[in-house]
Design a protein around this motif. Structure first.
Motif, short mmCIF file in Angstrom:
data_model
loop_
_atom_site.label_atom_id
_atom_site.label_comp_id
_atom_site.label_asym_id
_atom_site.label_seq_id
_atom_site.Cartn_x
_atom_site.Cartn_y
_atom_site.Cartn_z
N GLY A 284 -23.88 -59.04 -14.54
CA GLY A 284 -25.09 -58.97 -15.35
C GLY A 284 -26.33 -59.53 -14.71
O GLY A 284 -27.34 -59.75 -15.39
N LEU A 285 -26.30 -59.75 -13.39
CA LEU A 285 -27.47 -60.34 -12.73
C LEU A 285 -28.62 -59.36 -12.58
O LEU A 285 -29.73 -59.76 -12.23
N PHE A 286 -28.36 -58.07 -12.81
CA PHE A 286 -29.44 -57.08 -12.74
C PHE A 286 -30.01 -56.78 -14.13
O PHE A 286 -30.89 -55.92 -14.25
N ASP A 287 -29.51 -57.44 -15.14
CA ASP A 287 -29.92 -57.15 -16.52
C ASP A 287 -31.43 -57.37 -16.67
O ASP A 287 -31.94 -58.45 -16.35
N PRO A 288 -32.17 -56.37 -17.17
CA PRO A 288 -33.62 -56.55 -17.36
C PRO A 288 -33.97 -57.69 -18.31
O PRO A 288 -35.07 -58.24 -18.23
N ARG A 289 -33.05 -58.05 -19.19
CA ARG A 289 -33.34 -59.14 -20.13
C ARG A 289 -33.42 -60.49 -19.43
O ARG A 289 -33.96 -61.45 -20.00
N LEU A 290 -32.89 -60.58 -18.22
CA LEU A 290 -32.97 -61.83 -17.46
C LEU A 290 -34.28 -61.96 -16.70
O LEU A 290 -34.59 -63.04 -16.17
N LYS A 291 -35.04 -60.88 -16.63
CA LYS A 291 -36.27 -60.92 -15.84
C LYS A 291 -37.33 -61.79 -16.53
O LYS A 291 -37.62 -61.62 -17.71
N ARG A 292 -37.90 -62.70 -15.76
CA ARG A 292 -38.96 -63.55 -16.29
C ARG A 292 -40.30 -62.84 -16.13
O ARG A 292 -40.53 -62.16 -15.12
N ALA B 200 -29.48 -67.61 -5.86
CA ALA B 200 -30.57 -68.59 -5.92
C ALA B 200 -31.80 -68.00 -6.59
O ALA B 200 -32.51 -68.69 -7.33
N ILE B 201 -32.07 -66.73 -6.35
CA ILE B 201 -33.22 -66.07 -6.99
C ILE B 201 -33.01 -66.01 -8.51
O ILE B 201 -33.93 -66.27 -9.29
N VAL B 202 -31.80 -65.69 -8.93
CA VAL B 202 -31.52 -65.62 -10.36
C VAL B 202 -31.61 -67.00 -11.01
O VAL B 202 -32.09 -67.16 -12.13
N ALA B 203 -31.16 -68.03 -10.29
CA ALA B 203 -31.13 -69.38 -10.86
C ALA B 203 -32.50 -70.04 -10.89
O ALA B 203 -32.69 -71.02 -11.61
N ALA B 204 -33.46 -69.53 -10.14
CA ALA B 204 -34.78 -70.16 -10.08
C ALA B 204 -35.49 -70.07 -11.44
O ALA B 204 -35.33 -69.10 -12.17
N ARG B 205 -36.26 -71.09 -11.76
CA ARG B 205 -37.03 -71.08 -13.00
C ARG B 205 -38.36 -70.36 -12.85
O ARG B 205 -38.92 -69.85 -13.81
N THR B 206 -38.89 -70.31 -11.64
CA THR B 206 -40.17 -69.65 -11.37
C THR B 206 -39.94 -68.15 -11.15
O THR B 206 -39.00 -67.79 -10.44
N PRO B 207 -40.76 -67.29 -11.72
CA PRO B 207 -40.61 -65.85 -11.46
C PRO B 207 -40.73 -65.55 -9.96
O PRO B 207 -41.59 -66.10 -9.27
N ILE B 208 -39.88 -64.66 -9.48
CA ILE B 208 -39.84 -64.32 -8.06
C ILE B 208 -40.05 -62.82 -7.90
O ILE B 208 -39.44 -62.01 -8.60
N TYR C 295 -33.08 -56.20 -6.60
CA TYR C 295 -32.42 -55.98 -7.88
C TYR C 295 -32.36 -57.26 -8.72
O TYR C 295 -32.42 -57.19 -9.96
N VAL C 296 -32.23 -58.40 -8.07
CA VAL C 296 -32.11 -59.65 -8.83
C VAL C 296 -33.45 -60.32 -9.07
O VAL C 296 -33.56 -61.20 -9.93
N ALA C 297 -34.47 -59.91 -8.33
CA ALA C 297 -35.80 -60.51 -8.51
C ALA C 297 -36.38 -60.09 -9.86
O ALA C 297 -35.98 -59.10 -10.47
N ASP C 298 -37.35 -60.86 -10.32
CA ASP C 298 -38.00 -60.54 -11.59
C ASP C 298 -38.92 -59.34 -11.48
O ASP C 298 -39.22 -58.69 -12.49
N LEU C 299 -39.39 -59.04 -10.27
CA LEU C 299 -40.25 -57.87 -10.06
C LEU C 299 -40.03 -57.38 -8.64
O LEU C 299 -39.98 -58.17 -7.70
N ARG C 300 -39.88 -56.07 -8.49
CA ARG C 300 -39.73 -55.48 -7.18
C ARG C 300 -41.04 -54.80 -6.80
O ARG C 300 -41.60 -54.02 -7.57
#
Length: 415
Positions: free
Chosen positions: A134-142, A233-241, A256-261
Motif C-alpha cells: 500500500g505504499l503507492f496508495d494516493p491516500r498516503l500522499k501529503r 524512507a520517502i514514505v516515512a518522512a513527514r515533509t512532502p517529497i 511512485y512512493v513520493a508525494d508528487l512526481r
C-alpha cells in the motif's frame, strides 16, 4: 600441543585469552559459515600484473558498509561481462580470517554480473511488493504547500538539475529560499547520502517540501532511486517529497512512493513554486470576474425591482382604492335610495294609519254630532257616564262636543 598452547576455556580479568586463542576462535566461527552468495556493488578493483590475487571492494548499495573480496585475476579478466567500478554483481565464496593481519575477506570462486534484464526484473518485483504493502496508495500522499517558505533540494553537486530547479523557482517567485544538500546521485555511495540528506531536511522545521532532483541516465545510473530503503524512507518522512528523477520516460520507484512526481527537475520547480506573475494575473482575473458577477447581480436585482414596481398594485397603488371608492359610493346611493323608499313607504303607511285612527278617534265621533258626558266629582278625575244611574239628580256634568265643552246639572232620569 602443550598446556600453555591450548586455549583456555574460562575467561576473566585474571585469566585472559591470548591473541592467538581469540584468532583461533574467530577462525573457527567464521569457518562454520561455509560458502555463501553475496550481492553488492563493486567500488574498487585492484589487479596487479604478476600477482596471483586480485583485490575487490564490494559495497552495499543501501548502507555505508563494504567487504574485502579476493579472487584470482583470471576470474576478473575472463568475466563474460566487463567488471568495472559501479557494477552490480553476485559473488560466491567463503569468508576467511587472516590471523596475521586480523582481517576478514571473502575468497570468491564465481562472479556473476547482474544484467539490465535482471535489474529491471528486480525493480519490478520490488514495485509489486511495495504496491502490495500500500505504499503507492494516493491516500498516503501529503499535499504540497501552495507557497513553501523554504524548499529542500537534494541533488548532485553543480548539476544541471540544481541549476534548473533554482533558476526556474526564483524566476517564478524571487523570495523563495533553498536548503541544498549535494549528494552522489549514482554509484555505491548514492543511497546512504540520499538517506542522510532526506533525514536532515525532514528534521528541519523550516523546510516545507523536499525535491529529489537528478537528470536522465541509464538504468544503472538511476538504480539508487529504486532502492527499497530509499523508498521506505520517502514514505516515512513527514515533509512532502517531490521526485524529479530523469526525464519523462524514466520511472524509478521513488516516483511512485513520493508525494508528487515531476517529469523533470524543471517541471518540479514549476509544480512546487507558483508563478508570481501568473498568480497576480489570476487574482486580477478573479477580481474582474467578481466585479462583473456583482455588477450582474445588482443589475438583475434592479430589473426584478423594476418589474415589481411596474406591477399595477405598486405602479398605481390607489387605483384599486379609487375603483372601490366608486363602488362604495354607488352602494351608498343605492342604500340611500332603498332607505328613502322604505321611509316613504312607511310614512305612507303611517299616514294611512293616522287617518284611520283619526276616523276612529273620539274627535271624529264628536264631529259627527256625538257628545261625551262626564260626571264631575270635585277634585277627583271626571269619569264618563255609562249609565243613567251614574247621573243622579243634581250631579254636576261636563258635556264635551266637537268644538268645546259645557257644564250642566243632571235633572235625573228622563221618563
Amino acid at each position: 600441543m602443550t598446556a600453555a598452547q591450548q586455549p583456555r576455556t574460562s575467561n576473566s580479568a585474571e585469566n585472559p585469552w591470548p591473541v592467538r586463542s581469540v584468532s583461533t576462535k574467530v577462525t573457527q566461527w567464521i569457518d562454520r559459515l561455509g560458502s555463501i552468495w553475496v550481492e553488492g556493488q563493486i567500488t574498487q578493483i585492484n589487479v596487479r600484473p604478476g600477482t596471483r590475487t586480485a583485490f575487490v571492494v564490494l559495497r552495499d548499495p543501501a548502507a555505508d558498509m563494504s567487504l574485502t573480496v579476493t579472487c584470482t585475476p583470471e576470474l576478473i579478466r575472463d568475466s563474460p561481462v566487463a567488471l568495472t567500478e559501479g557494477s552490480r554483481v553476485i559473488m560466491f565464496g567463503k569468508l576467511a580470517f587472516y590471523p596475521g593481519r586480523g582481517t576478514i575477506s571473502l575468497r570468491v570462486t564465481e562472479i556473476r554480473a547482474i544484467g539490465i534484464g535482471e535489474l529491471l526484473a528486480r525493480i519490478e518485483r520490488l514495485r509489486a511488493l511495495l504496491a502490495a504493502e500500500g505504499l503507492f496508495d494516493p491516500r498516503l500522499k501529503r499535499p504540497i504547500p501552495f507557497l513553501p517558505r523554504t524548499i529542500g533540494l537534494v541533488t548532485g553537486r553543480a548539476s544541471a538539475a540544481e541549476r534548473d530547479v533554482v533558476s526556474v523557482a526564483q524566476s517564478r517567485w524571487p523570495a523563495v529560499r533553498f536548503v541544498i544538500k549535494n549528494v552522489a546521485v549514482q554509484g555505491p555511495t548514492a543511497v546512504p547520502q540520499l538517506l542522510t540528506a532526506i533525514a536532515e531536511l525532514d528534521a528541519d522545521a523550516d523546510v516545507d517540501v523536499v525535491i529529489l532532483a537528478r537528470g536522465g541516465g541509464s538504468v544503472e545510473d538511476l538504480l539508487p532511486f529504486s532502492d527499497e530503503t530509499l523508498c521506505r524512507a520517502i514514505v516515512a518522512a513527514r515533509t512532502p517529497i517531490v521526485s524529479a528523477i530523469g526525464h519523462e520516460p524514466d520511472s524509478p520507484l521513488s516516483d511512485y512512493v513520493a508525494d508528487l512526481r515531476a517529469a523533470t527537475p524543471t517541471d518540479a520547480a514549476k509544480r512546487v513554486v507558483p508563478d508570481a506573475n501568473a498568480e497576480q494575473a489570476l487574482v486580477a482575473d478573479y477580481r474582474g470576474r467578481a466585479v462583473a458577477a456583482l455588477r450582474g447581480w445588482v443589475e438583475r436585482e434592479l430589473r426584478v425591482i423594476g418589474q415589481i414596481r411596474s406591477r399595477p398594485a405598486l405602479a398605481e397603488p390607489t387605483r384599486d382604492l379609487a375603483g372601490r371608492a366608486d363602488e362604495i359610493a354607488m352602494l351608498r346611493q343605492a342604500a340611500r335610495r332603498d332607505i328613502v323608499r322604505a321611509l316613504d313607504l312607511e310614512g305612507t303607511r303611517a299616514a294611512h294609519l293616522r287617518e284611520r285612527l283619526t276616523t276612529l278617534g273620539p274627535a271624529a265621533t264628536l264631529a259627527r254630532g256625538y257628545a261625551v258626558v262626564q260626571r264631575m266629582n270635585g277634585s277627583a278625575d271626571p269619569h264618563v257616564l255609562r249609565s243613567v244611574a251614574d247621573a243622579p239628580p243634581g250631579a254636576q256634568l261636563r258635556i264635551r262636543v266637537a268644538d268645546g265643552a259645557v257644564s250642566a246639572a243632571s235633572l235625573g232620569p228622563h221618563r
